[in-house]
Enzyme design. Structure first.
Site, mmCIF file in Angstrom:
data_model
loop_
_atom_site.group_PDB
_atom_site.id
_atom_site.type_symbol
_atom_site.label_atom_id
_atom_site.label_comp_id
_atom_site.label_asym_id
_atom_site.label_seq_id
_atom_site.Cartn_x
_atom_site.Cartn_y
_atom_site.Cartn_z
ATOM 1 N N PRO A 89 -11.279 2.490 -5.644
ATOM 2 C CG PRO A 89 -11.511 3.282 -7.801
ATOM 3 C CD PRO A 89 -11.864 2.320 -6.929
ATOM 4 C CD GLU A 116 -16.309 3.340 -15.444
ATOM 5 O OE1 GLU A 116 -15.951 4.403 -14.886
ATOM 6 O OE2 GLU A 116 -15.264 2.902 -16.314
ATOM 7 N NE ARG A 154 8.042 -8.608 1.938
ATOM 8 C CZ ARG A 154 9.223 -8.016 2.899
ATOM 9 N NH1 ARG A 154 8.765 -7.038 3.951
ATOM 10 N NH2 ARG A 154 10.392 -8.138 2.968
ATOM 11 C CG ASP A 169 11.076 -4.619 5.597
ATOM 12 O OD1 ASP A 169 12.125 -5.031 5.186
ATOM 13 O OD2 ASP A 169 10.128 -5.427 5.584
#
Ligand code: 9D3
Length: 225
Positions: A89, A116, A154, A169
């Site tokens: 994160p 964690e 991709r 895109d």
């Protein structure tokens, strides 16, 4: 491209890689996905991979030893060094520019964590990069790895089939996509805009650009700055 994934839940990766573009990229030999279960590298009889944080605090932390041993094993399986990516994160936020950059590599090694977080030495050893997929809390790094791998694969030349378009895109010109319609002209009273039915290509191009700008202003004004 060889893609290694170090995880406690390798089975989570089965279905995202079993369909469409990712499936074809695998069967074509364009990518080689190698899943490793970090728990296979645990040393004690409980197969322990996490431990309490030094200094106290809630939750558990991923231990160094199983991850370092797992990493050493996969690194020896292939001479390509590749880029080592730890999903956290706290990492750098993933975007299309980073996807394009990663798509040039011949090997990517992902480490997905649970609990964690990681012992800090896992993050600082070697030249690992930390990547986050956005400011929200997931239950682990696996889904983040899948998102990144989907976006990267991709972009590898040859990964898209004839029915998949890369040119159009979103984000290639920093605008959201213009609205699209297909048959019928009228569905339950909802009409396709006249300009698209007229066949005037200059007018259609103008309308699409103006619509793209308007959608971007409404939903993503940050992209216009
Ligand atoms: C209370 C502190 N939390 C950090 C924000 C603890 C914590 C929450 C969730 C630690 C790890 C996780 C699991 N998340 C990931 O491993 C993760 C993640 C994410 O939660 N959001 C966006 N990108 C990513 S990449 C890996």
């Amino acid at each position: 491209m060889r893609i290694d994934i170090l995880t406690l839940f390798p089975e989570m990766f089965d279905s995202p890689f079993a369909f469409s573009i990712l499936r074809r990229a695998r069967t074509n030999g364009l990518i080689d996905i190698v899943l490793s279960n970090i728990r296979d590298y645990a040393k004690d009889s409980y197969k322990k991979v996490d431990d309490k944080p030094y200094g106290g605090g809630a939750g558990m932390v991923m231990m160094c030893q199983p991850i370092f041993d797992c990493l050493e094993t996969v690194q020896k399986q292939d001479e390509r060094k590749g880029r080592l990516i730890i999903l956290t994160p706290q990492g750098k936020k993933f975007d299309q520019a980073l996807a394009r950059d990663l798509a040039k590599e011949e090997r990517l090694i992902f480490i997905a964590g649970r609990y964690e977080g990681f012992d800090e030495r896992i993050k600082t050893a070697g030249d690992a990069e930390q990547i986050s997929i956005g400011d929200f809390v997931l239950s682990g790094g696996e889904l983040a790895a899948m998102v990144i791998i989907d976006a990267v694969v991709r972009l590898i030349p040859g990964a898209l089939g004839d029915d998949d378009s890369a040119l159009n895109d979103s984000f290639s010109d920093n605008l959201l996509e213009y609205p699209q319609y297909t048959r019928p002209e009228n569905f339950k009273g909802m009409q396709v805009p006249d300009v698209l039915l007229g066949g005037n290509h200059k007018d259609i191009e103008k309308w699409r650009k103006q619509q793209a700008i308007e959608k971007t202003r409404q939903n993503r004004p940050d992209l216009l700055k």
